[in-house]
Design an enzyme around this catalytic site. Sequence first.
Site, PDB file in Angstrom:
ATOM      1  CE  LYS A   1      -1.593   1.449   4.198  1.00  0.00           C
ATOM      2  NZ  LYS A   1      -1.309   2.887   4.592  1.00  0.00           N
ATOM      3  CG  ASN A   2       2.287   2.856   3.446  1.00  0.00           C
ATOM      4  OD1 ASN A   2       1.265   3.011   3.315  1.00  0.00           O
ATOM      5  ND2 ASN A   2       2.634   2.348   4.916  1.00  0.00           N
TER       6      ASN A   2
ATOM      7  CB  CYS B   1      -4.732  10.884  12.122  1.00  0.00           C
ATOM      8  SG  CYS B   1      -3.218  10.019  11.968  1.00  0.00           S
TER       9      CYS B   1
ATOM     10  NE  ARG C   1       0.767  10.123  10.732  1.00  0.00           N
ATOM     11  CZ  ARG C   1       0.272   9.096   9.913  1.00  0.00           C
ATOM     12  NH1 ARG C   1      -0.936   8.765  10.028  1.00  0.00           N
ATOM     13  NH2 ARG C   1       1.155   8.751   8.922  1.00  0.00           N
TER      14      ARG C   1
ATOM     15  CG  ASP D   1       3.247   0.948   9.536  1.00  0.00           C
ATOM     16  OD1 ASP D   1       2.752   1.860  10.397  1.00  0.00           O
ATOM     17  OD2 ASP D   1       3.541   1.375   8.349  1.00  0.00           O
TER      18      ASP D   1
ATOM     19  NE  ARG E   1      -7.248   4.694   5.908  1.00  0.00           N
ATOM     20  CZ  ARG E   1      -6.717   5.723   6.124  1.00  0.00           C
ATOM     21  NH1 ARG E   1      -7.253   6.410   7.257  1.00  0.00           N
ATOM     22  NH2 ARG E   1      -5.519   6.261   5.952  1.00  0.00           N
TER      23      ARG E   1
END
Length: 435
Positions: free
Chosen positions: A22-23, A117, A122, A305, A396
């Site tokens: 994803k990133n 968030c 952030r 993560d 997500r």
Amino acid sequence: MAKLLIRGGTPLKGTVEISGAKNSALPIIVAACLAEGESILENIPHDIDVYTISMILRDLGAEIWLDRENRLHVVPDGLEGYQASYDLVRRMRASFYVTGLLLARLGKAEVPLPGGCALGSRPVDYHLKGFQALGARINIEHGFVKAETDQLVGSKIYINRSSVGTTINLMLAASRAKGTTILENAAKEPEVVDLAIYLNSMGARIRGAGTDVIRIDGVDSLRGTEYGIISDRIEAGTFIMACGITGGELVLANVVPEHLRSTILKCEEAGLEIEEGISTIQVRSKGRPLAVDLETAPYPGFPTDLQQPFAAMMSIADGTSIIRETIFDRFRYVDELRRMGADIRVDRDTAIIRGVAELTGAQVEVTDLRAGAALVLAALIAKGKTEISGVELVDRGYERLDAKLRQLGADIERIPDRQEDAFEECLTSSLLEIR
Ligand code: EPU
């Protein structure tokens, strides 16, 4: 909110195909819009964040669609809008990458501030300072960053703290700036390297990605190309830990073991048997995990993560583990794990986890993406039924996590939510228009 119902206790067994990262996908889809002509992107994960970035870029004028072979086509030639939609941008912090894109492509950007968030405050101050160093004029008005430039000009920029997003945003902007940009203290994550390789394959001149000094010689134009993105090291790490917590035996396919070095070492310390192939990882649990201490750090350190899924595994470990989180404010899931019987005490940036013999099913709520993964892992071993709400947050960043776990033998059921699913369906079906 959509829910997952999980009955714990089944050891996971089988082979799981890891999706694209994803990133990596998010900045690479944005980077495709820096070029002229079509890019065709392979190994793109089907998660909500990828759909969201695609919709933001479509809204600005790019053509983006998925073909029958599951490849994402990006044709940016009609991208002329410079005002990013608040409704879409607010859903995801990585949307801020469009600022670097728009400055480089149009010399003008109006993008909502991503704001705080669930991981605490952030800020984007490093991004903004970097754009200013490249010659952009920045104003913040009514919650929007308004940036403008006649011509971005290369510069030497020291990034205060290793920041993935800042490094990426400045690489996007500098790749079409006039002259040379040097990014010092750049992030070294594999996703930064993946972006550099893709940009170079489009004609950019970027050297040093993967080290803490990146040199970008700006070019006048880039051309679209075909590219396959790397696989998701965080999803892979999550499955390794799911194997560890359930006492299972798994093969992970489509992985880059080098990207998981610190994760593999820590999981081996916790007693897992791990064997690396070229693009596979075999994991075998030898019983109850052992307690391990760790500290999160930028790559190649242990990823923030995976801190939450690892903590879930430690919650049933033999002994006490101490986990220090150095990147974000990321311990909100602890209260939920406690409901399931975990013994965890948090003191500022440190969690002290006394492993318990057994977790028990409970009603819990997802607070953020990786916290969701931690709750799913805990539920896989908990006695009885766990009901996890707020599963959209997991969608997500994980492609069909529940379906993949079910395939490996987990007793997991998804109870959909009409409103959220309608949003997702609308995003997916509009992207899936077959040309
Ligand atoms: N920071 C600032 N100012 C800035 C930018 C960052 O103070 O202008 C701070 C952050 O608050 C944080 C640290 O610098 O304390 C590092 O943040 P970084 O910029 O590296 O994080 P990011 O780019 O916002 C990406 C990933 C995150 C991942 C972090 C760290 C994407 C889209 N997001 O975020 O992924 O946790 O790097 O590796 O690539 C996730 O996938 O669940 C996720 C949150």
